[in-house]
Design a protein around this motif. Structure first.
Motif, PDB file in Angstrom:
ATOM      1  N   PHE A   7       0.823  -1.202   0.000  1.00 31.71           N
ATOM      2  CA  PHE A   7       0.000   0.000   0.000  1.00 31.71           C
ATOM      3  C   PHE A   7       0.860   1.256   0.000  1.00 31.71           C
ATOM      4  O   PHE A   7       0.371   2.347  -0.195  1.00 31.71           O
ATOM      5  N   GLN A   8       2.131   1.085   0.259  1.00 28.67           N
ATOM      6  CA  GLN A   8       3.035   2.231   0.280  1.00 28.67           C
ATOM      7  C   GLN A   8       3.464   2.541  -1.162  1.00 28.67           C
ATOM      8  O   GLN A   8       4.588   2.277  -1.576  1.00 28.67           O
ATOM      9  N   THR A   9       2.521   3.074  -1.910  1.00 27.28           N
ATOM     10  CA  THR A   9       2.761   3.339  -3.319  1.00 27.28           C
ATOM     11  C   THR A   9       2.759   4.842  -3.572  1.00 27.28           C
ATOM     12  O   THR A   9       2.067   5.595  -2.892  1.00 27.28           O
ATOM     13  N   ALA A  36      -4.179  -0.541   7.965  1.00 23.35           N
ATOM     14  CA  ALA A  36      -3.349   0.249   8.883  1.00 23.35           C
ATOM     15  C   ALA A  36      -2.492   1.269   8.143  1.00 23.35           C
ATOM     16  O   ALA A  36      -2.086   2.289   8.718  1.00 23.35           O
ATOM     17  N   GLY A  37      -2.238   1.026   6.856  1.00 24.75           N
ATOM     18  CA  GLY A  37      -1.295   1.869   6.140  1.00 24.75           C
ATOM     19  C   GLY A  37      -1.878   2.923   5.225  1.00 24.75           C
ATOM     20  O   GLY A  37      -1.184   3.877   4.866  1.00 24.75           O
ATOM     21  N   VAL A  38      -3.160   2.789   4.848  1.00 24.02           N
ATOM     22  CA  VAL A  38      -3.749   3.786   3.953  1.00 24.02           C
ATOM     23  C   VAL A  38      -4.037   5.082   4.719  1.00 24.02           C
ATOM     24  O   VAL A  38      -4.024   5.116   5.948  1.00 24.02           O
ATOM     25  N   ASP A  39      -4.321   6.121   3.960  1.00 21.24           N
ATOM     26  CA  ASP A  39      -4.635   7.418   4.573  1.00 21.24           C
ATOM     27  C   ASP A  39      -6.076   7.507   5.042  1.00 21.24           C
ATOM     28  O   ASP A  39      -6.386   8.248   5.984  1.00 21.24           O
ATOM     29  N   PHE A  56      -8.228  -4.823  15.896  1.00 23.77           N
ATOM     30  CA  PHE A  56      -6.881  -5.022  15.365  1.00 23.77           C
ATOM     31  C   PHE A  56      -5.967  -3.817  15.630  1.00 23.77           C
ATOM     32  O   PHE A  56      -4.890  -3.714  15.041  1.00 23.77           O
ATOM     33  N   GLN A  57      -6.423  -2.933  16.491  1.00 20.21           N
ATOM     34  CA  GLN A  57      -5.641  -1.769  16.914  1.00 20.21           C
ATOM     35  C   GLN A  57      -5.188  -0.922  15.719  1.00 20.21           C
ATOM     36  O   GLN A  57      -4.050  -0.459  15.638  1.00 20.21           O
ATOM     37  N   ILE A  58      -6.131  -0.694  14.815  1.00 19.61           N
ATOM     38  CA  ILE A  58      -5.881   0.142  13.636  1.00 19.61           C
ATOM     39  C   ILE A  58      -6.546   1.493  13.871  1.00 19.61           C
ATOM     40  O   ILE A  58      -7.716   1.567  14.228  1.00 19.61           O
ATOM     41  N   GLN A  59      -5.809   2.563  13.663  1.00 23.13           N
ATOM     42  CA  GLN A  59      -6.299   3.897  13.985  1.00 23.13           C
ATOM     43  C   GLN A  59      -6.571   4.766  12.753  1.00 23.13           C
ATOM     44  O   GLN A  59      -6.785   5.976  12.875  1.00 23.13           O
ATOM     45  N   SER A  86      -4.008   7.539  -0.308  1.00 24.10           N
ATOM     46  CA  SER A  86      -4.413   6.163  -0.580  1.00 24.10           C
ATOM     47  C   SER A  86      -5.676   5.870   0.231  1.00 24.10           C
ATOM     48  O   SER A  86      -5.821   6.335   1.371  1.00 24.10           O
ATOM     49  N   VAL A  87      -6.594   5.124  -0.360  1.00 23.77           N
ATOM     50  CA  VAL A  87      -7.893   4.865   0.261  1.00 23.77           C
ATOM     51  C   VAL A  87      -8.193   3.370   0.211  1.00 23.77           C
ATOM     52  O   VAL A  87      -7.945   2.704  -0.807  1.00 23.77           O
ATOM     53  N   ALA A  88      -8.745   2.835   1.302  1.00 24.30           N
ATOM     54  CA  ALA A  88      -9.238   1.457   1.334  1.00 24.30           C
ATOM     55  C   ALA A  88     -10.758   1.494   1.383  1.00 24.30           C
ATOM     56  O   ALA A  88     -11.347   2.293   2.111  1.00 24.30           O
ATOM     57  N   LEU A  89     -11.384   0.645   0.598  1.00 18.15           N
ATOM     58  CA  LEU A  89     -12.845   0.527   0.595  1.00 18.15           C
ATOM     59  C   LEU A  89     -13.235  -0.766   1.287  1.00 18.15           C
ATOM     60  O   LEU A  89     -12.756  -1.847   0.928  1.00 18.15           O
TER      61      LEU A  89
END
Length: 291
Positions: A7-9, A36-39, A56-59, A86-89
Protein backbone atom coordinates in the motif's frame (compact mmCIF):
# COMPACT_ATOMS: atom_id res chain seq x y z
CA UNK A 1 4.15 -8.06 0.90
CA UNK A 2 6.06 -7.55 -2.32
CA UNK A 3 6.76 -4.07 -3.65
CA UNK A 4 4.03 -4.23 -6.29
CA UNK A 5 1.46 -5.30 -3.67
CA UNK A 6 2.37 -2.78 -0.98
CA UNK A 7 0.00 0.00 0.00
CA UNK A 8 3.04 2.23 0.28
CA UNK A 9 2.76 3.34 -3.32
CA UNK A 10 3.65 6.69 -4.83
CA UNK A 11 0.66 6.62 -7.18
CA UNK A 12 -2.89 7.18 -5.87
CA UNK A 13 -4.47 3.79 -5.17
CA UNK A 14 -7.88 2.53 -4.15
CA UNK A 15 -7.72 -0.80 -2.30
CA UNK A 16 -10.76 -3.10 -2.26
CA UNK A 17 -10.45 -4.82 1.12
CA UNK A 18 -12.66 -7.77 2.16
CA UNK A 19 -13.44 -8.08 5.86
CA UNK A 20 -14.64 -11.13 7.82
CA UNK A 21 -18.25 -12.26 7.41
CA UNK A 22 -18.25 -13.53 10.98
CA UNK A 23 -15.11 -15.05 12.38
CA UNK A 24 -12.56 -12.25 12.85
CA UNK A 25 -9.69 -14.70 12.36
CA UNK A 26 -10.64 -14.87 8.67
CA UNK A 27 -9.15 -11.46 7.92
CA UNK A 28 -5.91 -11.70 5.94
CA UNK A 29 -2.57 -10.34 7.08
CA UNK A 30 -2.44 -8.24 3.92
CA UNK A 31 -5.85 -6.70 4.70
CA UNK A 32 -4.64 -5.69 8.16
CA UNK A 33 -1.50 -4.12 6.70
CA UNK A 34 -3.44 -2.18 4.08
CA UNK A 35 -6.08 -0.92 6.52
CA UNK A 36 -3.35 0.25 8.88
CA UNK A 37 -1.30 1.87 6.14
CA UNK A 38 -3.75 3.79 3.95
CA UNK A 39 -4.63 7.42 4.57
CA UNK A 40 -8.39 6.87 4.68
CA UNK A 41 -10.89 4.01 4.91
CA UNK A 42 -14.22 4.38 3.10
CA UNK A 43 -16.68 2.30 5.12
CA UNK A 44 -20.33 1.35 4.64
CA UNK A 45 -20.97 1.89 8.38
CA UNK A 46 -18.16 3.68 10.19
CA UNK A 47 -19.38 2.51 13.60
CA UNK A 48 -19.41 -1.13 12.52
CA UNK A 49 -16.01 -0.85 10.86
CA UNK A 50 -14.71 1.01 13.89
CA UNK A 51 -15.22 -2.10 16.02
CA UNK A 52 -13.19 -4.17 13.57
CA UNK A 53 -10.40 -1.59 13.45
CA UNK A 54 -10.35 -1.35 17.23
CA UNK A 55 -10.01 -5.14 17.51
CA UNK A 56 -6.88 -5.02 15.37
CA UNK A 57 -5.64 -1.77 16.91
CA UNK A 58 -5.88 0.14 13.64
CA UNK A 59 -6.30 3.90 13.98
CA UNK A 60 -6.81 4.93 10.35
CA UNK A 61 -9.49 7.60 9.84
CA UNK A 62 -12.80 6.40 8.35
CA UNK A 63 -15.22 8.03 5.92
CA UNK A 64 -18.87 7.02 5.44
CA UNK A 65 -19.65 5.67 1.97
CA UNK A 66 -22.97 3.85 1.69
CA UNK A 67 -25.88 3.26 -0.72
CA UNK A 68 -27.50 6.62 0.02
CA UNK A 69 -24.48 8.87 -0.50
CA UNK A 70 -22.09 6.96 -2.75
CA UNK A 71 -22.87 8.72 -6.02
CA UNK A 72 -22.32 12.12 -4.36
CA UNK A 73 -19.30 11.20 -2.24
CA UNK A 74 -17.40 9.12 -4.79
CA UNK A 75 -16.13 12.21 -6.59
CA UNK A 76 -14.84 13.61 -3.29
CA UNK A 77 -12.84 10.44 -2.69
CA UNK A 78 -11.50 10.46 -6.24
CA UNK A 79 -10.25 14.01 -5.62
CA UNK A 80 -8.50 12.81 -2.47
CA UNK A 81 -6.91 9.95 -4.39
CA UNK A 82 -5.74 12.25 -7.18
CA UNK A 83 -4.16 14.52 -4.58
CA UNK A 84 -1.93 11.61 -3.56
CA UNK A 85 -3.84 9.92 -0.73
CA UNK A 86 -4.41 6.16 -0.58
CA UNK A 87 -7.89 4.86 0.26
CA UNK A 88 -9.24 1.46 1.33
CA UNK A 89 -12.84 0.53 0.60
CA UNK A 90 -14.60 -1.86 2.99
CA UNK A 91 -18.19 -2.99 3.49
CA UNK A 92 -19.79 -4.15 6.74
CA UNK A 93 -18.76 -7.75 6.00
CA UNK A 94 -17.23 -9.70 3.15
CA UNK A 95 -16.02 -8.41 -0.20
CA UNK A 96 -17.10 -4.87 -1.17
CA UNK A 97 -19.39 -4.43 -4.20
CA UNK A 98 -20.94 -7.90 -3.80
CA UNK A 99 -24.47 -6.68 -2.96
CA UNK A 100 -22.71 -3.80 -1.19
CA UNK A 101 -21.71 -0.23 -2.13
CA UNK A 102 -18.60 0.55 -4.15
CA UNK A 103 -19.48 0.31 -7.83
CA UNK A 104 -19.73 4.07 -8.41
CA UNK A 105 -16.44 4.73 -6.63
CA UNK A 106 -14.54 2.05 -8.55
CA UNK A 107 -16.10 3.19 -11.83
CA UNK A 108 -15.08 6.81 -11.24
CA UNK A 109 -11.58 5.75 -10.21
CA UNK A 110 -11.21 3.83 -13.45
CA UNK A 111 -12.39 6.81 -15.46
CA UNK A 112 -9.97 9.12 -13.62
CA UNK A 113 -7.02 6.78 -14.11
CA UNK A 114 -6.74 5.94 -10.41
CA UNK A 115 -5.15 2.56 -9.75
CA UNK A 116 -7.56 0.01 -8.22
CA UNK A 117 -6.06 -2.93 -6.31
CA UNK A 118 -8.43 -5.75 -5.19
CA UNK A 119 -7.51 -7.97 -2.23
CA UNK A 120 -8.89 -11.53 -2.04
CA UNK A 121 -10.87 -12.47 1.01
CA UNK A 122 -14.12 -13.52 2.62
CA UNK A 123 -17.34 -13.67 0.57
CA UNK A 124 -20.57 -15.36 1.66
CA UNK A 125 -21.40 -16.39 -1.92
CA UNK A 126 -18.35 -18.55 -2.48
CA UNK A 127 -18.20 -19.71 1.13
CA UNK A 128 -21.74 -21.10 0.87
CA UNK A 129 -21.25 -22.51 -2.61
CA UNK A 130 -18.16 -24.55 -1.84
CA UNK A 131 -19.89 -26.31 1.07
CA UNK A 132 -23.33 -26.68 -0.53
CA UNK A 133 -22.81 -29.90 -2.44
CA UNK A 134 -24.46 -28.27 -5.48
CA UNK A 135 -22.72 -28.01 -8.87
CA UNK A 136 -20.12 -25.24 -8.67
CA UNK A 137 -18.67 -25.25 -12.18
CA UNK A 138 -21.32 -22.77 -13.32
CA UNK A 139 -23.33 -20.53 -11.01
CA UNK A 140 -25.24 -17.25 -10.96
CA UNK A 141 -25.31 -14.82 -8.05
CA UNK A 142 -28.54 -12.79 -8.07
CA UNK A 143 -28.19 -10.68 -4.92
CA UNK A 144 -31.41 -10.20 -2.94
CA UNK A 145 -34.76 -11.30 -4.29
CA UNK A 146 -37.47 -8.60 -4.60
CA UNK A 147 -39.37 -7.80 -1.41
CA UNK A 148 -42.86 -7.99 -2.97
CA UNK A 149 -44.41 -11.40 -3.68
CA UNK A 150 -45.33 -10.82 -7.33
CA UNK A 151 -41.92 -9.44 -8.27
CA UNK A 152 -40.25 -12.24 -6.31
CA UNK A 153 -42.25 -14.92 -8.12
CA UNK A 154 -41.50 -13.27 -11.45
CA UNK A 155 -37.78 -13.38 -10.69
CA UNK A 156 -37.99 -17.01 -9.61
CA UNK A 157 -39.86 -17.83 -12.82
CA UNK A 158 -37.04 -16.21 -14.78
CA UNK A 159 -34.47 -18.56 -13.23
CA UNK A 160 -36.68 -21.65 -13.03
CA UNK A 161 -35.08 -23.21 -16.11
CA UNK A 162 -31.57 -21.85 -15.54
CA UNK A 163 -29.24 -24.85 -15.50
CA UNK A 164 -26.69 -23.07 -13.29
CA UNK A 165 -26.72 -23.12 -9.50
CA UNK A 166 -28.50 -19.87 -8.53
CA UNK A 167 -27.50 -18.05 -5.34
CA UNK A 168 -29.45 -15.42 -3.42
CA UNK A 169 -29.07 -13.49 -0.19
CA UNK A 170 -32.18 -13.24 1.99
CA UNK A 171 -33.14 -11.44 5.18
CA UNK A 172 -34.51 -13.31 8.21
CA UNK A 173 -37.89 -11.52 8.21
CA UNK A 174 -38.58 -12.56 4.60
CA UNK A 175 -37.17 -16.09 4.56
CA UNK A 176 -40.51 -17.89 5.09
CA UNK A 177 -42.31 -15.86 2.41
CA UNK A 178 -39.44 -16.43 0.01
CA UNK A 179 -39.36 -20.18 0.59
CA UNK A 180 -43.14 -20.36 0.14
CA UNK A 181 -42.85 -18.53 -3.19
CA UNK A 182 -40.01 -20.82 -4.24
CA UNK A 183 -42.20 -23.80 -3.47
CA UNK A 184 -44.98 -22.45 -5.70
CA UNK A 185 -42.68 -21.62 -8.62
CA UNK A 186 -40.03 -24.37 -8.43
CA UNK A 187 -41.98 -27.24 -6.89
CA UNK A 188 -41.20 -29.43 -3.85
CA UNK A 189 -38.50 -31.56 -5.47
CA UNK A 190 -35.94 -28.86 -6.36
CA UNK A 191 -32.84 -29.21 -4.17
CA UNK A 192 -32.18 -26.03 -2.19
CA UNK A 193 -29.47 -25.26 0.35
CA UNK A 194 -29.93 -22.81 3.22
CA UNK A 195 -26.61 -21.52 4.54
CA UNK A 196 -26.99 -19.42 7.68
CA UNK A 197 -24.59 -17.52 9.96
CA UNK A 198 -21.55 -18.64 7.97
CA UNK A 199 -18.28 -18.78 9.98
CA UNK A 200 -20.19 -17.87 13.16
CA UNK A 201 -21.01 -19.91 16.26
CA UNK A 202 -24.39 -21.15 15.01
CA UNK A 203 -23.40 -21.80 11.40
CA UNK A 204 -25.92 -24.00 9.60
CA UNK A 205 -25.74 -25.48 6.11
CA UNK A 206 -28.81 -27.56 5.30
CA UNK A 207 -29.54 -29.20 1.93
CA UNK A 208 -33.03 -30.61 1.30
CA UNK A 209 -35.67 -30.90 -1.41
CA UNK A 210 -37.58 -27.63 -1.27
CA UNK A 211 -40.76 -29.12 0.20
CA UNK A 212 -38.79 -30.59 3.12
CA UNK A 213 -36.70 -27.45 3.57
CA UNK A 214 -39.79 -25.25 3.92
CA UNK A 215 -41.18 -27.53 6.63
CA UNK A 216 -37.82 -27.65 8.42
CA UNK A 217 -37.48 -23.86 8.55
CA UNK A 218 -41.08 -23.42 9.70
CA UNK A 219 -40.54 -25.94 12.51
CA UNK A 220 -37.34 -24.32 13.82
CA UNK A 221 -37.47 -20.62 14.59
CA UNK A 222 -33.67 -20.51 14.94
CA UNK A 223 -33.32 -21.15 11.21
CA UNK A 224 -35.05 -17.83 10.56
CA UNK A 225 -32.33 -15.77 12.25
CA UNK A 226 -29.05 -14.25 11.11
CA UNK A 227 -27.45 -13.80 7.69
CA UNK A 228 -28.90 -16.21 5.11
CA UNK A 229 -27.71 -17.49 1.73
CA UNK A 230 -30.04 -19.59 -0.45
CA UNK A 231 -28.63 -21.82 -3.18
CA UNK A 232 -30.91 -23.43 -5.77
CA UNK A 233 -29.89 -26.47 -7.77
CA UNK A 234 -29.92 -25.69 -11.47
CA UNK A 235 -32.71 -26.90 -13.71
CA UNK A 236 -32.23 -30.50 -14.79
CA UNK A 237 -33.09 -30.67 -18.46
CA UNK A 238 -35.60 -33.50 -18.93
CA UNK A 239 -35.05 -36.08 -21.63
CA UNK A 240 -37.63 -36.28 -24.37
CA UNK A 241 -38.41 -39.80 -23.23
CA UNK A 242 -39.67 -38.34 -19.95
CA UNK A 243 -42.71 -36.93 -21.74
CA UNK A 244 -45.43 -39.30 -22.96
CA UNK A 245 -46.01 -39.19 -26.71
CA UNK A 246 -49.66 -38.32 -26.07
CA UNK A 247 -48.57 -35.24 -24.08
CA UNK A 248 -46.30 -34.07 -26.89
CA UNK A 249 -49.07 -34.53 -29.45
CA UNK A 250 -51.56 -32.69 -27.24
CA UNK A 251 -49.17 -29.77 -26.77
CA UNK A 252 -48.54 -29.63 -30.52
CA UNK A 253 -52.28 -29.37 -31.15
CA UNK A 254 -52.98 -26.82 -28.42
CA UNK A 255 -50.28 -24.34 -29.45
CA UNK A 256 -52.17 -23.73 -32.67
CA UNK A 257 -54.96 -22.20 -30.55
CA UNK A 258 -53.23 -21.07 -27.34
CA UNK A 259 -49.98 -19.33 -26.33
CA UNK A 260 -47.30 -21.90 -25.59
CA UNK A 261 -47.07 -21.07 -21.90
CA UNK A 262 -50.79 -21.58 -21.39
CA UNK A 263 -50.86 -24.72 -23.52
CA UNK A 264 -47.96 -26.16 -21.51
CA UNK A 265 -49.88 -25.49 -18.30
CA UNK A 266 -52.96 -27.33 -19.58
CA UNK A 267 -50.97 -30.36 -20.77
CA UNK A 268 -48.86 -30.43 -17.62
CA UNK A 269 -52.00 -30.59 -15.49
CA UNK A 270 -53.56 -33.30 -17.66
CA UNK A 271 -50.49 -35.56 -17.58
CA UNK A 272 -49.06 -34.61 -14.16
CA UNK A 273 -45.90 -33.16 -15.74
CA UNK A 274 -43.67 -30.22 -14.83
CA UNK A 275 -45.08 -27.14 -16.53
CA UNK A 276 -41.71 -25.38 -16.87
CA UNK A 277 -40.05 -28.46 -18.32
CA UNK A 278 -42.85 -28.96 -20.83
CA UNK A 279 -42.72 -25.28 -21.76
CA UNK A 280 -38.98 -25.58 -22.30
CA UNK A 281 -39.51 -28.60 -24.54
CA UNK A 282 -42.10 -26.67 -26.52
CA UNK A 283 -39.72 -23.75 -27.02
CA UNK A 284 -37.13 -26.07 -28.49
CA UNK A 285 -39.33 -28.32 -30.60
CA UNK A 286 -42.34 -26.27 -31.65
CA UNK A 287 -40.57 -23.53 -33.55
CA UNK A 288 -43.73 -22.18 -35.12
CA UNK A 289 -45.53 -21.81 -31.80
CA UNK A 290 -46.72 -18.32 -30.88
CA UNK A 291 -44.89 -17.69 -27.59
Amino acid sequence: MTDNQSFQTKSPTLYIVPTPIGNLDDITQRAIQVLAGVDLIAAEDTRHTGKLLSHFQIQTKTFALHDHNEQDKASFLVEKLLSGLSVALVSDAGTPLISDPGYHLVHQCRQAGVKVVPLPGACAVTTALCASGLPSDRFSFEGFLPAKTKARKDKLSDIATDERTCIFYESPHRILDTLDDMLVVLGPDRQVVLARELTKTFETIQSLPLGELVAWVKDDENQRKGEIVLLIHGFRRPKEADFPDDAKRMLTILVSELPLKRAAGVVAEMYALKKNALYKWGLEHLKSADH
